[in-house]
Write an enzyme that holds these catalytic residues in place. Structure first.
Site, PDB file in Angstrom:
ATOM      1  N   GLU A 406       1.291  -9.470  -4.942  1.00  0.00           N
ATOM      2  CA  GLU A 406       2.145  -8.478  -3.898  1.00  0.00           C
ATOM      3  C   GLU A 406       3.401  -7.963  -4.495  1.00  0.00           C
ATOM      4  O   GLU A 406       4.310  -8.884  -4.679  1.00  0.00           O
ATOM      5  CB  GLU A 406       2.028  -9.103  -2.355  1.00  0.00           C
ATOM      6  CG  GLU A 406       3.059  -8.219  -1.377  1.00  0.00           C
ATOM      7  CD  GLU A 406       2.471  -6.781  -1.508  1.00  0.00           C
ATOM      8  OE1 GLU A 406       2.975  -5.830  -1.684  1.00  0.00           O
ATOM      9  OE2 GLU A 406       1.202  -6.793  -0.958  1.00  0.00           O
ATOM     10  N   GLU A 503      -8.127  -0.283  -1.619  1.00  0.00           N
ATOM     11  CA  GLU A 503      -8.043   0.092  -0.218  1.00  0.00           C
ATOM     12  C   GLU A 503      -7.995   1.401  -0.157  1.00  0.00           C
ATOM     13  O   GLU A 503      -9.058   2.253   0.155  1.00  0.00           O
ATOM     14  CB  GLU A 503      -6.835  -0.756   0.269  1.00  0.00           C
ATOM     15  CG  GLU A 503      -6.736  -1.041   1.951  1.00  0.00           C
ATOM     16  CD  GLU A 503      -5.551  -1.496   2.369  1.00  0.00           C
ATOM     17  OE1 GLU A 503      -5.764  -2.300   3.234  1.00  0.00           O
ATOM     18  OE2 GLU A 503      -4.642  -1.475   1.455  1.00  0.00           O
ATOM     19  N   GLU A 509      -8.001  -5.405   8.656  1.00  0.00           N
ATOM     20  CA  GLU A 509      -6.716  -6.169   9.090  1.00  0.00           C
ATOM     21  C   GLU A 509      -6.265  -5.493  10.366  1.00  0.00           C
ATOM     22  O   GLU A 509      -5.446  -6.125  11.232  1.00  0.00           O
ATOM     23  CB  GLU A 509      -5.757  -6.389   8.067  1.00  0.00           C
ATOM     24  CG  GLU A 509      -4.890  -4.891   7.721  1.00  0.00           C
ATOM     25  CD  GLU A 509      -5.672  -4.326   6.265  1.00  0.00           C
ATOM     26  OE1 GLU A 509      -4.992  -3.637   5.768  1.00  0.00           O
ATOM     27  OE2 GLU A 509      -6.934  -4.768   6.206  1.00  0.00           O
TER      28      GLU A 509
END
Length: 703
Positions: A406, A503, A509
């Site tokens: 990340e 994505e 989520e």
């Protein structure tokens, strides 16, 4: 006048044309005649060129009779794209558009196929006719290349080095003049998300009259009043700004390139190619789903042997953080611990999953990581995460660790550690990495050559290069990439097969904390919009649909069977069983479908569907005779009859059917389901009863 195409039939030169290869390629007079017969010359000063698709149903016209180049597209004899401008604007050269005339042209035709190392379809047919044109204003020549397929049109610009522009002359593009003029705009319907917003591509899709669209991302899908479906996008986005669309007058959309922080759209040099501008065209919605236009406009594999790239299914230490049961940062509920990872590896091994994703393993998550990406280390683990021990444990179990990086948008900080980070993973047998770029739109942080922080868009030219750099660097270590908060997909998985998925839309989520969560129509919308671009890591398979109760805002707005259908409908070569292991134990009979369903396919067929309403896909497993079917619907319950004529007519199959029960409803009774079997053949049909926001999943096991 035009040269004889029979003596000049060839492909326009591309930057890496020597990589191009075909399993079959024919350059024959019969095919070229399609183009020869469609080239017209009106006069010595004004010309119109025409290019037809191989089936002759799509006809593109290019004209300079208004004093500037314009194109138009007809489908089944009707105009679907009215005359639309072409051209580019440069800081130093001014406009290359108005005043351009057709100088010369040549044609070619291709009929071949090529093989994907993994994908939704192993063999891709590439049949198209091609028109290459040189435009000039008397000083500068600008090349245009068009390709006409049965499923749409692609075109791109090429500004070659020339006397007035020596090779490597620096150029700054300040605007692109390309238009998409939709004449039936008042009565057309569009499905779209806004561009240049804080949430990147992660918006719920809007349904509106086309003339009410403002600025939109691509793929941009719309339906004309006669039922024709179109989607505007781009292919092979490399070293260029992403194209978004700006509606300037009703139905007239203009290319709107995402700018750098200094306002420049593209920084380039003489000899550049733009990405392909694409228009997919179909009689009905499923025609868009069965198109391979985007892949066909990308260059072949540049990585050589990619046998190390492995599709598969995984579980992960992920959903617990979204539910606030665990934390990414260190502390008493830290998710990424050695013991917890080994527990997940035990579960993965027991149920034959390939890998375990672990987020929050590396130092830097503590505090406000969203705004503090410069604190991340990509080589130093928290004390409670033993990377060598975990990967060794997984190797004994036959389960690989899936890595995670990340960046929080601090991309220079990530680039400076990238080689060491990938080397560390390679040393410990990590072959897939999920990367993240969580930052608001326009807030990617780079450090320029003078050490000054600059902030860029995720879809600007700078980040287009950064995402690709991470993929090519990973390839040196035999690592595949799954990009989150990515640049949109434009088919580069063909050229770089280690770019497994992205994505680039609202994923699962949002059901844990989004306000609102994903709507029942969301996954009936994605196949016709975002997923026309390529695979999405949606992370399906939530079995505890309402952990805070059925009346809570944050819950999954589907039935359990719709979660199974997602594995077939939403294509990805890496699929996650996203829920917590304990929740699968409650429904092991339904969990069996997730265990069985492949992620690599021999062929895929969209059987039925309407944008945002419902969709039915059938896919045949690679190297198997088995087929799988997924069907899902929006908030409306519906009955769908499906012919099984896609099955091998010489075989019989056991249909293992996972379907909504008679009382199933996503709001009140999402867990009502039936699992049954019946013997079927290609001559049979099945009537699928889909509950509100429900689904059906079927394995057709060859007997």
């Amino acid at each position: 006048m035009f040269s004889n195409p029979l003596t000049h039939a060839r492909h326009i030169n591309s930057p890496k044309r020597h990589h191009r290869h075909w399993a079959a390629s024919l350059f024959t007079p019969s095919l070229l005649a399609l183009s020869i017969g469609s080239l017209l010359c009106n006069s010595a000063t004004a010309q119109t060129l025409k290019l037809s698709s191989p089936d002759k149903q799509i006809v593109l016209s290019l004209s300079d009779d208004t004093g500037r180049p314009e194109y138009q597209i007809h489908f089944h004899g009707k105009s679907i794209i009215e005359p639309s401008r072409l051209g580019l604007v440069f800081a130093s050269l001014g406009e290359l558009g108005q005043g351009l005339r057709i100088k010369s042209s040549h044609t070619a035709s291709t009929d071949g196929k090529w093989q994907q190392p993994w994908g939704e379809q192993e063999w891709i047919k590439d049949q198209h006719n091609q028109l290459s044109v040189v435009l000039t204003n008397g000083k500068i020549d600008l090349n245009l290349e068009f390709k006409a397929f049965d499923d749409g049109i692609g075109f791109r610009y090429h500004l070659a080095a020339q006397n007035a522009l020596p090779a490597n002359t620096p150029l700054a593009i300040t605007d692109e003049l390309t238009e998409f003029n939709i004449g039936q705009s008042v009565k057309a319907t569009a499905w779209w998300i806004p561009s240049r917003g804080w949430n990147r591509y992660e918006y719920l899709y809007r349904t509106s009259p086309l003339n009410q669209v403002d600025r939109a991302h691509t793929p941009f899908t719309f339906k004309l009043i006669d039922g024709t479906h179109l989607s505007i996008h781009e292919a092979a986005l490399v070293d260029f700004a992403s194209m978004t669309l700006d509606q300037q007058r009703d139905g007239k959309f203009k290319a709107d390139l995402t700018p750098w922080s200094d306002g420049t759209r593209v920084k380039t040099q003489a000899g550049f190619y733009t990405p392909w501008r694409t228009i997919q065209i179909a009689d009905k919605a499923t025609g868009l789903l069965n198109s391979h236009l985007i892949l066909n406009l990308n260059e072949p594999n540049k990585l050589g042997d990619v046998s190390w790239v492995k599709p598969g299914k995984y579980v992960g230490i992920w959903w617990g953080m979204h539910l606030n049961e665990n934390t990414w940062g260190s502390g008493p509920t830290h998710g990424a611990t050695t013991s917890e990872t080994e527990r997940y590896m035990d579960f993965a091994a027991k149920y034959q999953f390939d890998g375990v994703l672990v987020e929050g393993w590396n130092q830097g998550w503590d505090g406000d990581w969203f705004h503090n990406g410069d604190q991340f280390s990509f080589t130093k683990a928290y004390d409670d995460f033993d990377l060598p021990a975990i990967t060794a444990y997984g190797a004994k179990k036959g389960v690989r660790l899936i890595g995670h990086h990340e960046t929080a948008g601090s991309v220079t900080h990530y680039r400076n550690q990238m080689d060491d980070a990938f080397a560390l993973y390679e040393k410990h047998g990590v072959t897939q990495v999920k990367t993240g770029y969580v930052a608001d739109g326009g807030q990617i942080k780079r450090i320029d050559e003078n050490g000054i922080p600059r902030h860029e868009w995720h879809d600007g030219q700078f980040m287009v290069g950064e995402y690709l750099h991470s993929v090519t660097e990973a390839a040196k270590h035999h690592i595949s990439i799954n990009s989150h908060e990515p640049i949109k997909d434009t088919g580069l998985r063909r050229t770089y097969p280690n770019w497994l998925a992205r994505e680039g839309a609202r994923g699962q989520e949002y059901n844990a904390w989004g306000s609102p969560p994903n709507s029942p129509e969301h996954t009936a919308m994605l196949p016709f919009t975002r997923m026309l671009a390529g695979p999405m890591d949606f992370t399906p398979g939530i079995f505890d649909l309402a952990p805070k109760g059925l009346d809570a805002e944050n819950r999954v707005q589907t039935t359990l069977m719709k979660q199974l259908a997602l594995y077939v409908v939403l294509y990805s070569p890496i699929q996650m069983a996203a829920d917590l292991p304990r929740n699968y134990q409650k429904h092991l009979d339904a969990f069996q479908f997730i265990r069985d369903v492949p992620t690599d396919w021999y062929q895929s067929i969209a059987l039925a569907g309407e944008v945002g309403d419902y969709v039915v896909f059938a896919r045949q497993a690679k190297d198997q005779q088995d087929w799988y079917l997924g069907a899902l619907t929006d908030e409306n319950a519906r009955e769908v009859k499906v012919k099984l004529d896609f099955l091998d007519p010489n075989k019989r199959y056991q249909a293992q059917i996972y379907r909504d029960g008679a009382k199933a409803d996503w709001k009140t009774n999402p867990y009502d389901y039936v699992i049954e079997t019946k013997e079927v053949s290609a001559k049979d049909s099945l009537t699928l009863q889909l509950a509100s926001s429900g689904g059906t999943a079927i394995r057709f096991k060859a007997l």
